[in-house]
Design a protein around this motif. Structure first.
Motif, PDB file in Angstrom:
ATOM      1  N   ALA A 241       0.828  -1.203   0.000  1.00  0.00           N
ATOM      2  CA  ALA A 241       0.000   0.000   0.000  1.00  0.00           C
ATOM      3  C   ALA A 241       0.863   1.253   0.000  1.00  0.00           C
ATOM      4  O   ALA A 241       2.033   1.241   0.378  1.00  0.00           O
ATOM      5  CB  ALA A 241      -0.938   0.002   1.201  1.00  0.00           C
ATOM      6  N   ALA A 242       0.244   2.371  -0.425  1.00  0.00           N
ATOM      7  CA  ALA A 242       0.847   3.698  -0.352  1.00  0.00           C
ATOM      8  C   ALA A 242      -0.183   4.630   0.261  1.00  0.00           C
ATOM      9  O   ALA A 242      -1.379   4.315   0.305  1.00  0.00           O
ATOM     10  CB  ALA A 242       1.282   4.183  -1.731  1.00  0.00           C
ATOM     11  N   MET A 243       0.262   5.822   0.717  1.00  0.00           N
ATOM     12  CA  MET A 243      -0.651   6.703   1.453  1.00  0.00           C
ATOM     13  C   MET A 243      -0.418   8.160   1.104  1.00  0.00           C
ATOM     14  O   MET A 243       0.642   8.554   0.605  1.00  0.00           O
ATOM     15  CB  MET A 243      -0.485   6.513   2.952  1.00  0.00           C
TER      16      MET A 243
ATOM     17  N   ALA B  79      -0.077  -3.020  -9.141  1.00  0.00           N
ATOM     18  CA  ALA B  79       0.611  -2.537  -7.948  1.00  0.00           C
ATOM     19  C   ALA B  79       0.566  -1.020  -7.869  1.00  0.00           C
ATOM     20  O   ALA B  79       0.812  -0.320  -8.855  1.00  0.00           O
ATOM     21  CB  ALA B  79       2.048  -3.018  -7.952  1.00  0.00           C
ATOM     22  N   VAL B  80       0.244  -0.508  -6.675  1.00  0.00           N
ATOM     23  CA  VAL B  80       0.225   0.937  -6.450  1.00  0.00           C
ATOM     24  C   VAL B  80       1.641   1.415  -6.173  1.00  0.00           C
ATOM     25  O   VAL B  80       2.342   0.872  -5.321  1.00  0.00           O
ATOM     26  CB  VAL B  80      -0.709   1.296  -5.276  1.00  0.00           C
ATOM     27  N   LYS B  81       2.062   2.455  -6.897  1.00  0.00           N
ATOM     28  CA  LYS B  81       3.402   3.016  -6.730  1.00  0.00           C
ATOM     29  C   LYS B  81       3.424   4.102  -5.660  1.00  0.00           C
ATOM     30  O   LYS B  81       4.309   4.128  -4.813  1.00  0.00           O
ATOM     31  CB  LYS B  81       3.896   3.583  -8.061  1.00  0.00           C
ATOM     32  N   SER B  82       2.469   5.022  -5.711  1.00  0.00           N
ATOM     33  CA  SER B  82       2.425   6.109  -4.734  1.00  0.00           C
ATOM     34  C   SER B  82       1.082   6.805  -4.805  1.00  0.00           C
ATOM     35  O   SER B  82       0.320   6.642  -5.769  1.00  0.00           O
ATOM     36  CB  SER B  82       3.557   7.120  -4.966  1.00  0.00           C
ATOM     37  N   VAL B  83       0.795   7.607  -3.769  1.00  0.00           N
ATOM     38  CA  VAL B  83      -0.421   8.415  -3.708  1.00  0.00           C
ATOM     39  C   VAL B  83      -0.011   9.844  -3.384  1.00  0.00           C
ATOM     40  O   VAL B  83       0.868  10.070  -2.542  1.00  0.00           O
ATOM     41  CB  VAL B  83      -1.405   7.889  -2.638  1.00  0.00           C
TER      42      VAL B  83
END
Length: 460
Positions: free
Chosen positions: A145-147, A189-193
């Motif tokens: 996860a990213a946030m 896949a999530v890289k960043s938020v």
């Protein structure tokens, strides 16, 4: 004094009317119904000088109106906002202070149109915080996860996104509570938020970068609305992004980096538009992280870019969307850099650069001359041991109005600012990503630490 932004961001809907003036009040505040909001700006309110603000007002009735406008802050001042309620009975004020488009301070509070007048100060430091940080909450998250943290009329929202899933949390006295807000993320896949005010209403929207490209979730009162029309249509391979204002027009811009180098999105009245930077993709390939600030003291935003297996790079801006690559500004070693940050670590008015790399010490570079940066880690970070660091945050963590460094690594460390060097203060839990913010809008310091399995909230 203030200068208004280039596009009208007022959304009135008949419920409230606002206008801004320096101390004296303009004609829209001459009725008996108007309430006055006095904003105080202090020159030393944050380690980074506030150069602009975004001022948002909302009728607390979800069907009511709102006002949002950005202003340049040419010098510390006091300003008065006259607000006529229309049909509104209560309102919410949110003022976000920016340095080159990066949020560094905020003030927010609810108010009643029956009075009294409201006074708010834009500050994020002092008095010093003697008590150590304590953990307030921890929640389990999906791996990978990213946030990011968005500030808005309903307070701070924390979006935690992973492949095919997202959750939105708010912070409160009971800890981190999950909100019933739907924001599905596409597979991959999530890289960043990133949190950025993409639509100009003075609350922060979310941009999610994953293997499928970029998606934008616009914050709309108590919901997140998918609005990719605000994004450029070009395919996107970026893995990290930051919010900034690279051309000084008060609109939120975005800089993105990834294996194909640097991409710039320039804010416009109808969303973000891709523009050229003047630097080729080959010159910045394998980019892994990015930070923004005024590195040479000319008043224009510059960029520091970390790269994996290649020398890190500095780009100097000219106040437009054009940047000049300087290949001699940093050491030419091929480190495996994963995070980079800019801040005035020794309080001398000149920005330093901090770089985190795998299998290497945290490195701090100081300016030597106009545009040359040299390694001064032995002075600025004397106790920084080798560690596999993957995240950095530079902010005032202990409330003394000076920049501190927090490092996300197998054992997260924080450094408290001193006279000429940073002294190791404490160890925080393991993390691979870290953010510092004011989650409750009360002037306190909050650190969000994201690991492979948990999101943890620490507070001072």
């Amino acid at each position: 004094m203030f200068e208004q932004g280039p596009r009208n961001r007022r959304r009135l809907a008949g419920s409230l009317l606002a206008c801004l003036a320096l101390v004296t009040v303009s004609a829209c505040g001459e009725t008996d119904e108007a309430i006055f909001i006095v904003l105080n700006f202090e020159e030393a309110s944050v380690p980074e000088k506030v150069d602009s603000i975004c001022l948002g007002l909302w009728d607390t009735d979800p069907l009511g109106g709102q006002f949002g406008e950005r202003y340049a802050l040419a010098s510390p001042a006091q300003a008065t906002l006259a607000v006529e309620p229309g049909l509104a009975t209560t309102g919410h004020l949110l003022v976000q202070g920016y340095s080159f488009g990066k949020r560094v301070a905020l003030a927010q509070q609810d108010f009643d149109f029956s009075g009294p007048d409201v006074e708010a100060s834009l500050a994020f430091c002092g008095p010093g915080l003697a008590e150590p940080a304590t953990e307030r909450a921890s929640v389990a998250i999906a791996e990978g996860a990213a946030m990011a943290v968005s500030q808005g009329p309903e307070g701070a929202w924390i979006l935690v996104a992973s492949a095919g899933e997202s959750r939105v949390y708010s912070a409160g006295s009971a800890g981190l509570g999950q909100l019933a807000i739907d924001a599905p993320v596409s597979a991959g896949a999530v890289k960043s938020v990133l949190a950025v005010d993409a639509d100009g209403d003075c609350d922060d929207d979310f941009i999610v970068l994953n293997e499928g490209g970029a998606s934008l979730w616009r914050r709309d009162r108590r919901a997140l609305v998918l609005d990719n029309a605000l994004l450029p249509s070009q395919p996107q391979t970026a893995i990290r992004s930051i919010a900034l204002d690279f051309n000084g027009d008060l609109l939120a811009d975005v800089a993105l980096v990834g294996p194909d180098g640097l991409t710039l999105w320039q804010g416009a009245s109808d969303g973000l538009k891709q523009v050229t930077s003047g630097v080729t993709s080959e010159e910045l390939r394998n980019a892994s992280a990015i930070a923004a600030g005024d590195l040479d003291g000319d008043g224009f935003v510059d960029l520091a870019i970390a790269r994996q297996g290649l020398p890190d790079r500095l780009l100097y801006g000219d106040g437009t969307a054009r940047f000049t690559l300087s290949t001699a500004s940093l050491a030419e070693d091929d480190r495996d850099s994963r995070a980079i940050a800019i801040g005035d670590l020794d309080a001398d008015g000149i920005a330093e650069i901090v770089i985190a790399s795998l299998g290497a010490p945290i490195t701090a570079f100081a300016r030597n001359g106009t545009r040359e940066y040299v390694d001064r880690s032995f002075l600025l970070l004397p106790n920084a041991d080798s560690q596999d660091a993957t995240g950095l945050a530079v902010a005032d963590w202990n409330g003394d109005c000076e920049a501190d460094v927090l490092i996300a690594a197998p054992q997260t460390l924080s450094w408290a600012s001193g006279q000429a060097a940073l002294a190791e203060e404490a160890s925080l839990p393991e993390a691979r990503e870290i953010l510092v913010d004011d989650l409750l809008g009360a002037g306190d310091r909050d650190a969000l630490l994201l690991s492979a399995t948990s999101l943890r909230w620490w507070r001072r």
